[in-house]
Design a protein around this motif. Structure first.
Motif, mmCIF file in Angstrom:
data_model
loop_
_atom_site.group_PDB
_atom_site.id
_atom_site.type_symbol
_atom_site.label_atom_id
_atom_site.label_comp_id
_atom_site.label_asym_id
_atom_site.label_seq_id
_atom_site.Cartn_x
_atom_site.Cartn_y
_atom_site.Cartn_z
ATOM 1 N N ARG A 153 -7.048 4.987 -7.548
ATOM 2 C CA ARG A 153 -7.855 3.779 -7.385
ATOM 3 C C ARG A 153 -9.301 4.034 -7.798
ATOM 4 O O ARG A 153 -9.960 3.161 -8.372
ATOM 5 C CB ARG A 153 -7.780 3.290 -5.935
ATOM 6 C CG ARG A 153 -6.419 2.709 -5.569
ATOM 7 C CD ARG A 153 -6.308 2.411 -4.082
ATOM 8 N NE ARG A 153 -4.983 1.886 -3.760
ATOM 9 C CZ ARG A 153 -4.676 0.596 -3.667
ATOM 10 N NH1 ARG A 153 -5.620 -0.310 -3.864
ATOM 11 N NH2 ARG A 153 -3.463 0.192 -3.379
ATOM 12 N N ARG B 128 -13.737 -0.900 -1.230
ATOM 13 C CA ARG B 128 -12.498 -1.584 -1.586
ATOM 14 C C ARG B 128 -11.295 -0.682 -1.370
ATOM 15 O O ARG B 128 -10.235 -1.138 -0.912
ATOM 16 C CB ARG B 128 -12.554 -2.043 -3.039
ATOM 17 C CG ARG B 128 -11.272 -2.732 -3.480
ATOM 18 C CD ARG B 128 -11.383 -3.344 -4.846
ATOM 19 N NE ARG B 128 -10.109 -3.939 -5.250
ATOM 20 C CZ ARG B 128 -9.910 -4.586 -6.380
ATOM 21 N NH1 ARG B 128 -10.900 -4.745 -7.234
ATOM 22 N NH2 ARG B 128 -8.731 -5.084 -6.678
ATOM 23 N N THR C 160 0.840 -1.200 0.000
ATOM 24 C CA THR C 160 0.000 0.000 0.000
ATOM 25 C C THR C 160 0.876 1.251 0.000
ATOM 26 O O THR C 160 2.065 1.209 0.364
ATOM 27 C CB THR C 160 -0.924 0.053 1.233
ATOM 28 O OG1 THR C 160 -0.126 0.296 2.410
ATOM 29 C CG2 THR C 160 -1.709 -1.242 1.407
ATOM 30 N N ASN D 124 -12.265 1.272 -8.869
ATOM 31 C CA ASN D 124 -12.543 0.792 -7.523
ATOM 32 C C ASN D 124 -13.541 1.715 -6.829
ATOM 33 O O ASN D 124 -13.618 2.904 -7.132
ATOM 34 C CB ASN D 124 -11.256 0.701 -6.707
ATOM 35 C CG ASN D 124 -10.305 -0.332 -7.258
ATOM 36 O OD1 ASN D 124 -10.735 -1.283 -7.897
ATOM 37 N ND2 ASN D 124 -9.013 -0.151 -7.033
ATOM 38 N N ASP E 32 -8.226 -1.743 0.987
ATOM 39 C CA ASP E 32 -6.881 -1.877 0.435
ATOM 40 C C ASP E 32 -5.881 -0.953 1.128
ATOM 41 O O ASP E 32 -4.703 -1.289 1.266
ATOM 42 C CB ASP E 32 -6.896 -1.580 -1.068
ATOM 43 C CG ASP E 32 -7.581 -2.676 -1.868
ATOM 44 O OD1 ASP E 32 -7.834 -3.761 -1.284
ATOM 45 O OD2 ASP E 32 -7.867 -2.460 -3.049
#
Length: 387
Positions: A327, A336, A234, A332, A340
């Motif tokens: 993202r 999510r 991440t 996404n 994440d």
């Protein structure tokens, strides 16, 4: 009920027998292959090395990582020929990369066992590298912490010292999971330690994990040893290890294990001055998560140019907001993204509110449309007109 082990690919009841039977035939049947995972400098964001990772394409069990069968290879006596194959295959590939990219000094990391060390590894590697015409300082030999600290440690130290004198790099893998410490390893000729991914995963979540990572980095640097963070997945983890002073990073957020041809594309991008931008994406490579993300990265770079860009306000976005935006534009959704990035959904929404305000839009679709319009405008400005 049948329980599943070894990455869940096959049932435990007959896995050992199937693997032991297959290992003796796998080399002759060309069932082994290598993938390579990049190691990136946290100072330059450039690729400085790759780790060779062994894969076994088993005819019945599918693709297996080394952790699923290497212990059995050790017990069954096939570890030496397999290790020899890995050395020859990876060094041959490194030689090919050196010829294709002569200005790129790429270091190859290879995992080795104590059985290989004690079976004439130094002479074997010297012979292979002489054939491939690559230097010893291009190769780093990785051993796990528990492997180094076994009952043959004194003999292992002698061999490692010999390899070190020859110019090879020495790395301790999965550091923190064994029963030793940096004090116990101070007499080993090591160049780097690789912090186990289990500690990296806890950064920002578990204070103890953060304290362990910080102490490893501090003590390693005091011993003039470099530190690699493994399993970076991440942006928060990447920011954390950078803040703590870590030297290098590996992990899926930066780049997953790749084929040799994909590494060649990555090196070509690096030679052209392009850098890793995270989230499994190498700018300019075929591993982009989508056109929307590519546009965003391009516009953010434009915004940071001294002459000013299409969206100067984008330069005010924080690293976390940039990651959330990438993202979001990749398709996404909030749940999510939160999962994440290990943050709450309300935190994601608060960041999105600020992002939309800075771009003067009200939704993801509006933002995507804006990016496309601005990209088209930029391309039009740079398109020569007929005289």
């Amino acid at each position: 009920m049948i329980s599943y082990t070894m990455s869940g690919n096959f049932p435990q009841v007959d896995a050992t027998e199937v693997l032991l039977d297959g290992l003796h035939l796998a080399l002759a049947a060309n069932q082994f292959r290598l993938e390579y995972q990049p190691k990136v400098s946290l100072t330059t964001n450039r690729v400085v090395g790759v780790e060779a990772l062994l894969r076994w394409d088993h005819p019945r069990l599918g693709s297996l990582p080394a952790r699923d069968f290497i212990a059995m290879a050790q017990l069954g006596g096939s570890i030496l020929p397999i290790g020899e194959w890995v050395l020859r295959e990876s060094c041959g590939q490194l030689s090919a990369w050196r010829q294709a990219f002569p200005d790129t000094h790429l270091q190859l990391a290879i995992n080795v066992s104590t059985s290989q060390l004690h079976a004439g590894l130094a002479e074997s590697i010297r012979s292979i590298m002489s054939q491939e015409m690559i230097d010893a300082n291009s190769l780093s030999l990785e051993m796990t912490e528990t492997t180094v600290m076994d009952d043959r440690m004194m003999r292992t130290v002698e061999t490692l010292n010999e390899l070190k004198r020859l110019g090879f790099g020495i790395s301790i893998d999965d550091f923190g999971t064994g029963y030793s410490s940096l004090e116990h390893l101070h007499h080993l000729p090591i160049d780097e330690v690789k912090i186990d991914s289990s500690f990296v995963a806890g950064l920002g979540i578990d204070r103890r994990a953060t304290a362990i990572v910080a102490s490893i980095i501090s003590m390693a640097h005091a011993m003039e040893v470099d530190v690699v963070a493994e399993g970076v997945e991440t942006l928060d983890q990447l920011d954390a290890i950078r803040t703590l002073g870590c030297d290098y990073a590996q992990g899926y957020f930066i780049a997953p294990p790749m084929s040799a041809s994909d590494i060649s594309k990555l090196l070509a991008n690096d030679a052209a001055g392009l850098r890793l931008v995270g989230s499994n994406t190498v700018q300019g490579s075929t591993r982009s998560t989508g056109d929307a993300e590519a546009m965003l990265v391009e516009l953010l770079e434009m915004a940071q140019q001294p002459t000013g860009g299409a969206l100067p306000e984008a330069a005010q976005l924080t690293p976390r907001q940039i990651e959330i935006l990438k993202r979001l534009l990749a398709g996404n959704r909030v749940p999510r993204i939160a999962r994440d990035l290990f943050i709450s959904q309300s935190t994601v929404r608060n960041h999105l509110s600020l992002i939309y305000r800075r771009f003067a839009v009200h939704s993801q679709d509006d933002l995507l449309h804006l990016l496309r319009v601005r990209t088209s405008q930029r391309q039009a400005r740079h398109t020569p007109t007929a005289c």
